[in-house]
Design a protein around this motif. Sequence first.
Motif, PDB file in Angstrom:
ATOM      1  N   GLN A  70       1.216  -1.236  -0.098  1.00  0.00           N
ATOM      2  CA  GLN A  70       0.081  -0.006  -0.170  1.00  0.00           C
ATOM      3  C   GLN A  70       0.729   1.325  -0.201  1.00  0.00           C
ATOM      4  OE1 GLN A  70      -3.206   0.031  -0.207  1.00  0.00           O
ATOM      5  NE2 GLN A  70      -2.951   2.604  -0.696  1.00  0.00           N
ATOM      6  N   LEU A  71       2.074   1.254   0.672  1.00  0.00           N
ATOM      7  CA  LEU A  71       2.901   2.267   0.640  1.00  0.00           C
ATOM      8  C   LEU A  71       3.712   3.010  -0.635  1.00  0.00           C
ATOM      9  CD1 LEU A  71       4.772   2.048   4.180  1.00  0.00           C
ATOM     10  CD2 LEU A  71       2.932   3.807   3.748  1.00  0.00           C
ATOM     11  N   GLN A  72       3.395   1.113  -1.226  1.00  0.00           N
ATOM     12  CA  GLN A  72       4.599   1.963  -2.589  1.00  0.00           C
ATOM     13  C   GLN A  72       3.401   2.428  -3.110  1.00  0.00           C
ATOM     14  OE1 GLN A  72       7.652   0.786  -3.499  1.00  0.00           O
ATOM     15  NE2 GLN A  72       7.759  -0.561  -2.717  1.00  0.00           N
ATOM     16  N   LYS A  73       2.170   1.176  -3.345  1.00  0.00           N
ATOM     17  CA  LYS A  73       1.268   2.911  -4.517  1.00  0.00           C
ATOM     18  C   LYS A  73       1.114   4.277  -4.084  1.00  0.00           C
ATOM     19  CE  LYS A  73      -1.738  -1.334  -4.873  1.00  0.00           C
ATOM     20  NZ  LYS A  73      -2.676  -2.259  -4.794  1.00  0.00           N
ATOM     21  N   GLN A  74       0.882   4.510  -2.567  1.00  0.00           N
ATOM     22  CA  GLN A  74       1.218   5.830  -1.921  1.00  0.00           C
ATOM     23  C   GLN A  74       2.393   6.531  -2.125  1.00  0.00           C
ATOM     24  OE1 GLN A  74       0.114   4.741   1.795  1.00  0.00           O
ATOM     25  NE2 GLN A  74      -1.903   5.550   1.831  1.00  0.00           N
ATOM     26  N   PHE A  75       3.816   6.263  -2.064  1.00  0.00           N
ATOM     27  CA  PHE A  75       4.804   6.787  -2.462  1.00  0.00           C
ATOM     28  C   PHE A  75       4.988   6.762  -4.422  1.00  0.00           C
ATOM     29  CE2 PHE A  75       6.663   5.736   1.664  1.00  0.00           C
ATOM     30  CZ  PHE A  75       6.282   6.780   2.079  1.00  0.00           C
ATOM     31  N   ARG A  76       4.335   6.290  -5.350  1.00  0.00           N
ATOM     32  CA  ARG A  76       4.646   6.176  -6.231  1.00  0.00           C
ATOM     33  C   ARG A  76       3.684   7.636  -6.990  1.00  0.00           C
ATOM     34  NH1 ARG A  76       4.398   0.539  -6.990  1.00  0.00           N
ATOM     35  NH2 ARG A  76       2.580   0.517  -7.093  1.00  0.00           N
ATOM     36  N   HIS A  77       2.420   7.800  -5.882  1.00  0.00           N
ATOM     37  CA  HIS A  77       1.090   8.834  -6.057  1.00  0.00           C
ATOM     38  C   HIS A  77       2.143  10.185  -6.021  1.00  0.00           C
ATOM     39  CE1 HIS A  77      -2.067  10.871  -6.535  1.00  0.00           C
ATOM     40  NE2 HIS A  77      -1.576  11.470  -4.740  1.00  0.00           N
ATOM     41  N   LEU A  78       2.803  10.074  -4.857  1.00  0.00           N
ATOM     42  CA  LEU A  78       3.597  11.287  -4.559  1.00  0.00           C
ATOM     43  C   LEU A  78       4.554  11.390  -5.753  1.00  0.00           C
ATOM     44  CD1 LEU A  78       4.533  13.380  -2.086  1.00  0.00           C
ATOM     45  CD2 LEU A  78       5.606  11.402  -1.081  1.00  0.00           C
ATOM     46  N   ALA A  79       4.829  10.402  -6.135  1.00  0.00           N
ATOM     47  CA  ALA A  79       6.264  10.892  -6.590  1.00  0.00           C
ATOM     48  C   ALA A  79       5.825  11.530  -7.842  1.00  0.00           C
ATOM     49  CB  ALA A  79       6.900   9.652  -7.395  1.00  0.00           C
ATOM     50  N   LEU A  80       4.139  11.295  -8.462  1.00  0.00           N
ATOM     51  CA  LEU A  80       4.201  11.524  -9.567  1.00  0.00           C
ATOM     52  C   LEU A  80       3.796  13.150  -9.618  1.00  0.00           C
ATOM     53  CD1 LEU A  80       2.045   8.734 -11.201  1.00  0.00           C
ATOM     54  CD2 LEU A  80       3.937   9.606 -12.464  1.00  0.00           C
ATOM     55  N   VAL A  81       2.734  13.062  -8.454  1.00  0.00           N
ATOM     56  CA  VAL A  81       2.458  14.779  -8.070  1.00  0.00           C
ATOM     57  C   VAL A  81       3.644  15.728  -7.661  1.00  0.00           C
ATOM     58  CG1 VAL A  81       0.792  15.647  -5.641  1.00  0.00           C
ATOM     59  CG2 VAL A  81       0.200  13.941  -6.657  1.00  0.00           C
ATOM     60  N   ALA A  82       4.864  14.591  -7.186  1.00  0.00           N
ATOM     61  CA  ALA A  82       5.715  15.953  -6.858  1.00  0.00           C
ATOM     62  C   ALA A  82       7.095  16.265  -8.577  1.00  0.00           C
ATOM     63  CB  ALA A  82       7.386  15.200  -6.199  1.00  0.00           C
ATOM     64  N   GLN A  95      12.943  15.937  -5.307  1.00  0.00           N
ATOM     65  CA  GLN A  95      12.640  15.091  -3.486  1.00  0.00           C
ATOM     66  C   GLN A  95      11.989  13.739  -2.670  1.00  0.00           C
ATOM     67  OE1 GLN A  95      13.919  17.382  -1.239  1.00  0.00           O
ATOM     68  NE2 GLN A  95      15.067  17.892  -2.279  1.00  0.00           N
ATOM     69  N   PHE A  96      11.433  13.676  -4.079  1.00  0.00           N
ATOM     70  CA  PHE A  96      10.415  12.391  -3.944  1.00  0.00           C
ATOM     71  C   PHE A  96      10.512  11.222  -4.381  1.00  0.00           C
ATOM     72  CE2 PHE A  96       8.529  16.133  -2.064  1.00  0.00           C
ATOM     73  CZ  PHE A  96       7.743  16.367  -0.475  1.00  0.00           C
ATOM     74  N   PRO A  97      11.767  10.613  -5.084  1.00  0.00           N
ATOM     75  CA  PRO A  97      12.219   9.000  -5.494  1.00  0.00           C
ATOM     76  C   PRO A  97      11.243   8.320  -4.862  1.00  0.00           C
ATOM     77  CG  PRO A  97      14.078   9.739  -4.593  1.00  0.00           C
ATOM     78  CD  PRO A  97      13.054  10.953  -4.151  1.00  0.00           C
ATOM     79  N   ALA A  98      10.363   7.352  -5.569  1.00  0.00           N
ATOM     80  CA  ALA A  98       9.589   6.333  -4.762  1.00  0.00           C
ATOM     81  C   ALA A  98      11.250   5.106  -4.519  1.00  0.00           C
ATOM     82  CB  ALA A  98       8.698   5.460  -6.167  1.00  0.00           C
ATOM     83  N   PRO A  99      10.518   4.508  -3.181  1.00  0.00           N
ATOM     84  CA  PRO A  99      11.468   3.089  -2.215  1.00  0.00           C
ATOM     85  C   PRO A  99      11.845   2.335  -3.796  1.00  0.00           C
ATOM     86  CG  PRO A  99       9.936   4.459  -0.962  1.00  0.00           C
ATOM     87  CD  PRO A  99       9.317   4.898  -2.304  1.00  0.00           C
ATOM     88  N   ASN A 105      13.370  -3.907   4.027  1.00  0.00           N
ATOM     89  CA  ASN A 105      12.851  -3.353   4.470  1.00  0.00           C
ATOM     90  C   ASN A 105      12.784  -2.521   5.204  1.00  0.00           C
ATOM     91  OD1 ASN A 105      10.286  -4.868   3.829  1.00  0.00           O
ATOM     92  ND2 ASN A 105      11.277  -6.595   4.861  1.00  0.00           N
ATOM     93  N   ARG A 106      14.323  -2.366   5.796  1.00  0.00           N
ATOM     94  CA  ARG A 106      15.311  -2.049   6.531  1.00  0.00           C
ATOM     95  C   ARG A 106      14.879  -0.858   5.842  1.00  0.00           C
ATOM     96  NH1 ARG A 106      19.973  -5.015  10.340  1.00  0.00           N
ATOM     97  NH2 ARG A 106      17.854  -5.725  11.988  1.00  0.00           N
ATOM     98  N   ALA A 107      15.732  -0.642   4.775  1.00  0.00           N
ATOM     99  CA  ALA A 107      16.574   0.700   3.572  1.00  0.00           C
ATOM    100  C   ALA A 107      14.922   1.187   3.429  1.00  0.00           C
ATOM    101  CB  ALA A 107      17.054  -0.142   2.342  1.00  0.00           C
ATOM    102  N   PHE A 108      13.119   0.221   2.870  1.00  0.00           N
ATOM    103  CA  PHE A 108      12.445   0.770   2.878  1.00  0.00           C
ATOM    104  C   PHE A 108      11.607   1.875   3.509  1.00  0.00           C
ATOM    105  CE2 PHE A 108       8.437   1.330   2.464  1.00  0.00           C
ATOM    106  CZ  PHE A 108       7.481   1.144   1.571  1.00  0.00           C
ATOM    107  N   LEU A 109      12.290   1.282   5.295  1.00  0.00           N
ATOM    108  CA  LEU A 109      11.416   2.022   6.274  1.00  0.00           C
ATOM    109  C   LEU A 109      12.778   3.692   6.671  1.00  0.00           C
ATOM    110  CD1 LEU A 109       9.718   2.760   8.735  1.00  0.00           C
ATOM    111  CD2 LEU A 109      11.338   0.905   9.422  1.00  0.00           C
ATOM    112  N   LEU A 115      11.023  10.684   3.267  1.00  0.00           N
ATOM    113  CA  LEU A 115      10.005  10.901   2.165  1.00  0.00           C
ATOM    114  C   LEU A 115       8.904  11.631   3.086  1.00  0.00           C
ATOM    115  CD1 LEU A 115       9.782   7.913  -0.282  1.00  0.00           C
ATOM    116  CD2 LEU A 115      11.071  10.565  -0.507  1.00  0.00           C
ATOM    117  N   ILE A 116       8.613  11.189   4.081  1.00  0.00           N
ATOM    118  CA  ILE A 116       7.969  12.157   5.040  1.00  0.00           C
ATOM    119  C   ILE A 116       8.454  13.457   5.877  1.00  0.00           C
ATOM    120  CG2 ILE A 116       6.774  12.153   7.585  1.00  0.00           C
ATOM    121  CD1 ILE A 116       6.234   9.085   7.251  1.00  0.00           C
ATOM    122  N   GLY A 117       9.548  13.606   6.367  1.00  0.00           N
ATOM    123  CA  GLY A 117      10.602  14.721   6.327  1.00  0.00           C
ATOM    124  C   GLY A 117       9.988  15.575   5.562  1.00  0.00           C
ATOM    125  N   HIS A 118      10.309  15.410   3.706  1.00  0.00           N
ATOM    126  CA  HIS A 118      10.305  16.136   2.959  1.00  0.00           C
ATOM    127  C   HIS A 118       9.132  16.372   2.407  1.00  0.00           C
ATOM    128  CE1 HIS A 118      14.445  15.228   0.691  1.00  0.00           C
ATOM    129  NE2 HIS A 118      14.439  15.425   2.111  1.00  0.00           N
TER     130      HIS A 118
END
Length: 238
Positions: A70-82, A95-99, A105-109, A115-118
């Motif tokens: 689910q997060l992957q989908k959200q971050f892809r949306h964020l990347a497109l919006v960015a 600033q918002f490359p998709a993971p 998993n640790r790298a993803f987190l 990304l949340i900070g940005h």
Amino acid sequence: MRAITRRKLSMVEKVLAFEAADPATDISHVGVVAALQELYEQAGPLIAEEFSGKVDERVATARRREVRRQLQKQFRHLALVAERAARVDPSVQGQFPAPKYNGPNRAFLATAEVLIGHLDQHVAVLLEAGLGETFVTEVKAGVAEFGAAGSSSTDGRLGHVDAGARLRNIAQECAEIVTVLDGLNASRFRATPERLTAWESARNVFGPVNGHGGSDEELEPTRGPTPVTPITGEEDVA
């Protein structure tokens, strides 16, 4: 539970049943049986703990996988919006490359937290570009759940690994005690070979002794009957 640990504990159960059905009168022998009984009783809670840890790890791992999708989908949306927002505010660019989809998993987190900070820094322009009013709240909740699921998975794994190790130690110690009983019963049943045979069947790790000196349960059926074997080794058959 490893196969050899399970077999040893099953053997101990048979040995204790045999000793209860044919109790010794020798004080030393009785003491050894009592020590075996006490040790064997410690195995039950550890078996439950090992099973519970495996279940907890499995459930948490499945949940983490679902949240990550689910997060992957959200971050892809964020990347497109960015990309759209960067046309208005160039500081958003990059600033918002998709993971990485298949990254650890640790790298993803770690990436998600960056990304949340940005996101907090550029939320106004991102909202104007089509981010969605609930996006920030939802993605932060998802990242928090992803981290919690990872911690639960780790705790479950550590729990069942620790319980399994303690079970193996108990099973091995029980096996050593049964070896002592083997010597005692060899002397006790010297004049009654039928009882000695019954004892040998009870203390056999691989199952009841059959008429050919083997066992009903064989580790490697293609090699023929398994003989009654010593129980002092710690070879694990996973």
